[in-house]
Design an enzyme around this catalytic site. Structure first.
Site, PDB file in Angstrom:
ATOM      1  N   GLU A  92       0.833  -1.243   0.348  1.00 58.52           N
ATOM      2  CA  GLU A  92       0.052  -0.052   0.000  1.00 58.52           C
ATOM      3  C   GLU A  92       1.256   1.407  -0.151  1.00 58.52           C
ATOM      4  OE1 GLU A  92      -2.616   0.234   3.463  1.00 58.52           O
ATOM      5  OE2 GLU A  92      -3.953  -1.940   2.204  1.00 58.52           O
ATOM      6  N   CYS A 105       2.947   8.134   1.870  1.00 61.09           N
ATOM      7  CA  CYS A 105       3.296   7.375   2.648  1.00 61.09           C
ATOM      8  C   CYS A 105       3.640   6.140   2.571  1.00 61.09           C
ATOM      9  CB  CYS A 105       2.294   7.286   3.828  1.00 61.09           C
ATOM     10  SG  CYS A 105       1.915   5.912   5.620  1.00 61.09           S
ATOM     11  N   CYS A 112       5.125  -7.205   8.242  1.00 56.07           N
ATOM     12  CA  CYS A 112       6.064  -6.843   9.261  1.00 56.07           C
ATOM     13  C   CYS A 112       6.020  -7.729  10.134  1.00 56.07           C
ATOM     14  CB  CYS A 112       5.487  -5.003   9.554  1.00 56.07           C
ATOM     15  SG  CYS A 112       6.560  -4.286  11.024  1.00 56.07           S
ATOM     16  N   CYS A 116       3.218  -5.016  16.396  1.00 55.75           N
ATOM     17  CA  CYS A 116       2.651  -3.997  17.349  1.00 55.75           C
ATOM     18  C   CYS A 116       0.853  -4.555  17.374  1.00 55.75           C
ATOM     19  CB  CYS A 116       2.896  -2.793  16.915  1.00 55.75           C
ATOM     20  SG  CYS A 116       4.116  -2.504  16.564  1.00 55.75           S
ATOM     21  N   CYS A 119      -2.192  -2.331  14.979  1.00 50.35           N
ATOM     22  CA  CYS A 119      -1.164  -2.587  13.924  1.00 50.35           C
ATOM     23  C   CYS A 119      -2.161  -3.444  13.184  1.00 50.35           C
ATOM     24  CB  CYS A 119       0.081  -1.997  13.666  1.00 50.35           C
ATOM     25  SG  CYS A 119       0.534  -1.408  11.838  1.00 50.35           S
ATOM     26  N   GLY A 162       5.482  -1.836   7.617  1.00 48.03           N
ATOM     27  CA  GLY A 162       7.406  -1.999   6.753  1.00 48.03           C
ATOM     28  C   GLY A 162       7.559  -1.231   8.401  1.00 48.03           C
ATOM     29  N   GLU A 163       9.192  -2.385   8.907  1.00 46.98           N
ATOM     30  CA  GLU A 163       9.866  -1.412   9.609  1.00 46.98           C
ATOM     31  C   GLU A 163      11.179  -0.772   8.640  1.00 46.98           C
ATOM     32  OE1 GLU A 163      10.012   0.117  12.594  1.00 46.98           O
ATOM     33  OE2 GLU A 163      12.494   0.891  12.012  1.00 46.98           O
ATOM     34  N   SER A 194       9.653   6.464  10.097  1.00 44.65           N
ATOM     35  CA  SER A 194       9.354   6.542  11.566  1.00 44.65           C
ATOM     36  C   SER A 194      10.183   5.394  11.619  1.00 44.65           C
ATOM     37  CB  SER A 194       8.021   6.097  11.302  1.00 44.65           C
ATOM     38  OG  SER A 194       6.996   6.072  12.072  1.00 44.65           O
ATOM     39  N   LEU A 218       6.679   5.832  19.337  1.00 41.99           N
ATOM     40  CA  LEU A 218       6.226   5.421  21.263  1.00 41.99           C
ATOM     41  C   LEU A 218       5.656   4.640  21.914  1.00 41.99           C
ATOM     42  CD1 LEU A 218       8.856   6.164  23.077  1.00 41.99           C
ATOM     43  CD2 LEU A 218       8.035   7.762  23.823  1.00 41.99           C
ATOM     44  N   ASN A 293      -6.956   4.482  14.569  1.00 43.77           N
ATOM     45  CA  ASN A 293      -7.282   4.207  13.294  1.00 43.77           C
ATOM     46  C   ASN A 293      -7.831   3.350  13.831  1.00 43.77           C
ATOM     47  OD1 ASN A 293      -8.116   5.997  10.393  1.00 43.77           O
ATOM     48  ND2 ASN A 293      -5.820   6.382  10.297  1.00 43.77           N
ATOM     49  N   CYS A 336      -2.603   2.194   8.150  1.00 40.91           N
ATOM     50  CA  CYS A 336      -2.179   1.238   7.492  1.00 40.91           C
ATOM     51  C   CYS A 336      -2.548   0.074   7.023  1.00 40.91           C
ATOM     52  CB  CYS A 336      -0.777   0.933   7.878  1.00 40.91           C
ATOM     53  SG  CYS A 336      -0.099   2.739   9.825  1.00 40.91           S
TER      54      CYS A 336
HETATM   55  N1  SAH Z   1       7.417   0.382  11.453  1.00 40.14           N
HETATM   56  C1  SAH Z   1       7.521   2.079  11.648  1.00 40.14           C
HETATM   57  C2  SAH Z   1       6.593   2.978  10.631  1.00 40.14           C
HETATM   58  C3  SAH Z   1       5.504   2.119  10.081  1.00 40.14           C
HETATM   59  S1  SAH Z   1       4.014   2.050  11.248  1.00 40.14           S
HETATM   60  C4  SAH Z   1       7.245   2.651  12.882  1.00 40.14           C
HETATM   61  O1  SAH Z   1       6.104   1.420  13.716  1.00 40.14           O
HETATM   62  O2  SAH Z   1       7.193   4.032  13.490  1.00 40.14           O
HETATM   63  C5  SAH Z   1       3.866   4.287  10.983  1.00 40.14           C
HETATM   64  C6  SAH Z   1       3.346   4.754  12.291  1.00 40.14           C
HETATM   65  O3  SAH Z   1       1.336   4.199  12.181  1.00 40.14           O
HETATM   66  C7  SAH Z   1       3.960   4.101  13.822  1.00 40.14           C
HETATM   67  O4  SAH Z   1       3.043   5.182  15.044  1.00 40.14           O
HETATM   68  C8  SAH Z   1       2.439   3.152  13.683  1.00 40.14           C
HETATM   69  O5  SAH Z   1       2.789   2.897  15.469  1.00 40.14           O
HETATM   70  C9  SAH Z   1       1.103   4.105  13.353  1.00 40.14           C
HETATM   71  N2  SAH Z   1       0.020   3.085  13.432  1.00 40.14           N
HETATM   72  C10 SAH Z   1       0.258   1.819  12.872  1.00 40.14           C
HETATM   73  N3  SAH Z   1      -1.157   1.291  13.254  1.00 40.14           N
HETATM   74  C11 SAH Z   1      -2.552   2.447  13.263  1.00 40.14           C
HETATM   75  C12 SAH Z   1      -3.339   2.566  13.753  1.00 40.14           C
HETATM   76  N4  SAH Z   1      -4.348   2.120  13.145  1.00 40.14           N
HETATM   77  N5  SAH Z   1      -4.004   4.379  13.919  1.00 40.14           N
HETATM   78  C13 SAH Z   1      -3.235   4.612  13.785  1.00 40.14           C
HETATM   79  N6  SAH Z   1      -1.692   4.986  13.769  1.00 40.14           N
HETATM   80  C14 SAH Z   1      -1.024   3.457  13.664  1.00 40.14           C
END
Ligand code: SAH
Length: 348
Positions: A92, A105, A112, A116, A119, A162-163, A194, A218, A293, A336
């Site tokens: 995406e 973005c 990934c 988390c 996510c 992805g990270e 990020s 964080l 989200n 995402c």
């Molecule tokens: N892996 C990296 C980059 C991808 S995620 C990272 O963790 O930063 C990009 C951002 O979107 C991160 O801050 C992540 O925690 C946040 N994110 C993931 N799922 C989300 C959701 N459902 N709503 C809002 N932010 C979200």
């Protein structure tokens, strides 16, 4: 031998390749000019390059883009694309029309591994890293779409699936390419990476000598909460993360942004705000509060607006520069991983 996709060639590497082929170094910038400024994806059209060398380019290189598999456009102008890569994998990419410019973005991996809890991207484990050209391709395709409106991508965030620091070299090459004056010439300060907090990646990034922005996910003010949200926190607890942030601030002479998703009854109390202030004191960091989200597959909910406001005020009153992220594309699958997750769901 498979062909090299030129869209993934960082300039110094391309110059080296040209020299190895008995060409002059300037061929590299000449190719960049054709590809990015003149938007040519056919070597045959590169009229100031000799016929013989164009044949060599055709033989050894390609300039192919990911294909648009699905496109969603929101009323607010947000564009979400599901792109299909050469091996059939899908990623995406999203475009958000801010007042100050068009921010894309991009994804850095297929799936990934960071897992988390909140996510949608992590629902699919990492299948593979994206090649540099597959990340550059996301910007290229979006620019092609924007061209119809006479616009261009002006800002890039590596915040898709992805990270990025788990695909370090390819992401770095991607940044160097889009930043290059003969390529997209996107200013370093308009580029944000990020990370979920991979400490070795942060330390390494401190020495790249780039004026890009670094954002750190964080999402919690202490290890106890963070461990329940982000498994990576067990490998790199907050004291190590904060050390890395301070190291980065000093070595790169840049401030970081802490991303903090406001999750109802999880991390949004004033006590959390108090701990957060304490945690990040001693850094110069900003805080970006992110409205959650919602994702079908979990039960996290977004904080009430009132709570977000209280949290925001507390941070501001304690001297921390804080922003609340603007939301886009509420009428499409904007978060995402949602579009791809849905696609998979429907096709199984
Ligand atoms: N892996 C990296 C980059 C991808 S995620 C990272 O963790 O930063 C990009 C951002 O979107 C991160 O801050 C992540 O925690 C946040 N994110 C993931 N799922 C989300 C959701 N459902 N709503 C809002 N932010 C979200």
């Amino acid at each position: 031998m498979s062909k090299i996709n030129l869209l993934g060639c960082e300039i110094s590497k391309l110059e080296q390749m040209m020299i190895e082929r008995g060409q002059k170094k300037f061929r590299a910038t000449q190719l960049y000019t054709w590809i990015y400024e003149k938007e040519t994806l056919s070597f045959d059209d590169m009229s100031d390059i000799s016929l013989r060398f164009r044949e060599e380019l055709n033989r050894d290189f390609t300039l192919s883009l990911p294909k648009i598999y699905k496109k969603q456009e929101s009323k607010d102008g947000t564009i979400k694309l599901l792109l299909e890569l050469e091996d059939g994998a899908k990623v995406e990419t999203a475009l958000m029309p801010y007042r100050y410019g068009n921010a894309i973005c991009v994804s850095s991996q297929v799936g990934c591994n960071m897992a988390c809890a909140f996510c949608a991207s992590g629902l699919l484990k990492k299948q593979r890293n994206l090649e540099t050209h597959e990340i550059v391709g996301q910007v290229y395709v979006m620019n092609q779409l924007l061209k119809e409106k006479g616009e261009r991508v002006s800002h890039v965030v590596v915040m898709g699936t992805g990270e990025p620091f788990d695909n370090y070299e390819n992401v770095l090459d991607f940044i160097r390419i889009i930043n290059h004056p003969k390529a997209f010439a996107i200013g370093a300060r308009h580029i944000t990476v990020s990370t979920c907090g991979l400490v070795p990646g942060i330390m390494r990034y401190a020495h790249e000598g780039m004026q890009t922005n670094l954002a750190i996910s964080l999402h919690a003010p202490n290890d106890e909460i963070r461990n329940t949200l982000m498994p990576i926190s067990k490998a790199y607890p907050l004291d190590k993360l904060m050390e890395a942030v301070k190291y980065y601030e000093k070595e790169a002479d840049r401030r970081v942004t802490f991303e903090y998703i406001m999750l109802k009854d999880v991390n949004d109390t004033i006590e959390c705000a108090r701990q957060l202030v304490k945690l990040i004191r001693g850094t110069k960091a900003y805080v970006n509060l992110i409205p959650y989200n919602p994702v079908d597959e979990n039960s996290f909910r977004r904080s009430d607006e009132e709570n977000v406001h209280r949290f925001f005020s507390y941070l501001m009153q304690h001297g921390i520069t804080t922003t609340v992220r603007k939301e886009f594309g509420n009428d499409i699958d904007a978060a995402c991983g949602q579009l791809r997750a849905k696609e998979q769901h429907e096709s199984h």
